[in-house]
Scaffold this motif. Structure first.
Motif, PDB file in Angstrom:
ATOM      1  N   GLY A  40       3.690   0.398-100.199  1.00 14.86           N
ATOM      2  CA  GLY A  40       4.714   1.368 -99.818  1.00 14.86           C
ATOM      3  C   GLY A  40       4.128   2.732 -99.520  1.00 14.86           C
ATOM      4  N   HIS A  41       4.988   3.596 -99.015  1.00 13.71           N
ATOM      5  CA  HIS A  41       4.631   4.984 -98.710  1.00 13.71           C
ATOM      6  C   HIS A  41       5.435   5.868 -99.653  1.00 13.71           C
ATOM      7  CE1 HIS A  41       3.755   2.735 -95.012  1.00 13.71           C
ATOM      8  NE2 HIS A  41       2.687   3.501 -94.996  1.00 13.71           N
ATOM      9  N   TRP A  42       4.758   6.731-100.385  1.00 11.47           N
ATOM     10  CA  TRP A  42       5.372   7.516-101.460  1.00 11.47           C
ATOM     11  C   TRP A  42       5.339   8.991-101.136  1.00 11.47           C
ATOM     12  CZ3 TRP A  42       7.835   4.715-105.069  1.00 11.47           C
ATOM     13  CH2 TRP A  42       7.508   3.361-105.152  1.00 11.47           C
ATOM     14  N   SER A  43       6.435   9.671-101.414  1.00 12.35           N
ATOM     15  CA  SER A  43       6.542  11.124-101.264  1.00 12.35           C
ATOM     16  C   SER A  43       7.362  11.622-102.438  1.00 12.35           C
ATOM     17  CB  SER A  43       7.186  11.479 -99.922  1.00 12.35           C
ATOM     18  OG  SER A  43       8.519  10.993 -99.861  1.00 12.35           O
ATOM     19  N   SER A  44       7.973  12.802-102.313  1.00 12.58           N
ATOM     20  CA  SER A  44       8.846  13.308-103.370  1.00 12.58           C
ATOM     21  C   SER A  44       9.964  14.129-102.744  1.00 12.58           C
ATOM     22  CB  SER A  44       8.061  14.140-104.387  1.00 12.58           C
ATOM     23  OG  SER A  44       7.476  15.253-103.758  1.00 12.58           O
ATOM     24  N   LEU A  45      11.002  14.342-103.537  1.00 10.00           N
ATOM     25  CA  LEU A  45      12.124  15.191-103.133  1.00 10.00           C
ATOM     26  C   LEU A  45      12.217  16.351-104.117  1.00 10.00           C
ATOM     27  CD1 LEU A  45      14.762  12.439-102.136  1.00 10.00           C
ATOM     28  CD2 LEU A  45      13.471  13.923-100.606  1.00 10.00           C
ATOM     29  N   ALA A  46      13.380  16.579-104.716  1.00  8.85           N
ATOM     30  CA  ALA A  46      13.621  17.762-105.554  1.00  8.85           C
ATOM     31  C   ALA A  46      12.861  17.771-106.873  1.00  8.85           C
ATOM     32  CB  ALA A  46      15.117  17.915-105.826  1.00  8.85           C
ATOM     33  N   THR A  47      12.773  16.630-107.571  1.00  7.56           N
ATOM     34  CA  THR A  47      12.210  16.622-108.926  1.00  7.56           C
ATOM     35  C   THR A  47      10.708  16.408-108.973  1.00  7.56           C
ATOM     36  OG1 THR A  47      12.430  14.239-109.322  1.00  7.56           O
ATOM     37  CG2 THR A  47      14.369  15.639-109.811  1.00  7.56           C
ATOM     38  N   GLY A  48      10.129  15.925-107.877  1.00  8.17           N
ATOM     39  CA  GLY A  48       8.701  15.625-107.857  1.00  8.17           C
ATOM     40  C   GLY A  48       8.378  14.187-108.217  1.00  8.17           C
ATOM     41  N   ALA A  49       9.367  13.407-108.670  1.00 10.21           N
ATOM     42  CA  ALA A  49       9.134  11.990-108.977  1.00 10.21           C
ATOM     43  C   ALA A  49       8.804  11.238-107.697  1.00 10.21           C
ATOM     44  CB  ALA A  49      10.366  11.386-109.642  1.00 10.21           C
ATOM     45  N   PRO A  50       8.016  10.164-107.795  1.00 13.95           N
ATOM     46  CA  PRO A  50       7.683   9.381-106.605  1.00 13.95           C
ATOM     47  C   PRO A  50       8.916   8.763-105.939  1.00 13.95           C
ATOM     48  CG  PRO A  50       6.179   8.879-108.399  1.00 13.95           C
ATOM     49  CD  PRO A  50       7.284   9.707-108.986  1.00 13.95           C
ATOM     50  N   VAL A  51       9.002   8.945-104.626  1.00 12.65           N
ATOM     51  CA  VAL A  51      10.097   8.449-103.797  1.00 12.65           C
ATOM     52  C   VAL A  51       9.521   7.447-102.804  1.00 12.65           C
ATOM     53  CG1 VAL A  51      11.733   9.097-101.984  1.00 12.65           C
ATOM     54  CG2 VAL A  51      11.474  10.553-103.998  1.00 12.65           C
ATOM     55  N   LEU A  52      10.091   6.258-102.751  1.00  6.95           N
ATOM     56  CA  LEU A  52       9.666   5.232-101.805  1.00  6.95           C
ATOM     57  C   LEU A  52      10.309   5.511-100.451  1.00  6.95           C
ATOM     58  CD1 LEU A  52       8.210   2.520-101.270  1.00  6.95           C
ATOM     59  CD2 LEU A  52      10.329   1.392-102.032  1.00  6.95           C
TER      60      LEU A  52
END
Length: 164
Positions: free
Chosen positions: A98-110
């Motif tokens: 997968g490709h991982w980034s983050s949004l508001a909290t910094g947790a990993p987002v798929l």
């Protein structure tokens, strides 16, 4: 009234279909995650989810009040990812797909998730063998054109994307 047999309860629960999710915490540099089907909406004001996590899980210690928690709803093409996050491999190996980034909290987002709920844990309640994590949603993302993945009767089942 006699106590309900654990196996009977588990067999009946296997007939309760549920979306398959990767639940994450930590950061992209130090990601933590596991596969979960015990996720549901609690309320929309404030938008809150609950996630159930086995108290004996090796990742339990990382999911605490105030910490980020991200629910990544898997698509019909992500059964391998679900299995990878449910296996006893290292976190580095789990996050290799997968490709991982983050949004508001910094947790990993798929990036390829059907929907992403980026939250902060507001409360942890211990019930029997599990921790129930209540998480307030701070950001979300939806990929409209992906079909979902559900777990029913101990097997994965793909859902077609909506026509709209």
């Amino acid at each position: 009234m006699s106590a309900l047999e654990t196996s009977a309860f588990r067999d009946a629960m296997s007939r309760l279909g549920a979306a398959v999710n990767i639940v994450t915490t930590g950061t992209q540099a130090h990601p933590i995650g596991f596969t979960a089907s015990a996720v549901c909406s609690v309320t929309d004001t404030p938008p809150t989810l609950l996630v159930c996590l086995n108290r004996n899980s090796r990742v339990r210690e990382f999911f605490n009040e105030g910490q980020p928690l991200c629910v990544n709803v898997l698509s019909s093409a992500q059964q391998a990812l679900s299995n990878q996050f449910a296996s006893p491999i290292s976190m580095e190996e789990r996050f290799s797909l997968g490709h991982w980034s983050s949004l508001a909290t910094g947790a990993p987002v798929l990036e390829e998730a059907v929907a992403t709920f980026d939250c902060r844990i507001s409360q942890c309640v211990e019930v029997g063998t599990h921790s129930v994590l209540f998480a307030v949603v701070e950001a979300l993302r939806v990929n409209q054109h992906l079909g979902g993945l559900v777990y029913f009767n101990r097997a994965y089942h793909p859902l077609a994307p909506s026509e709209s």
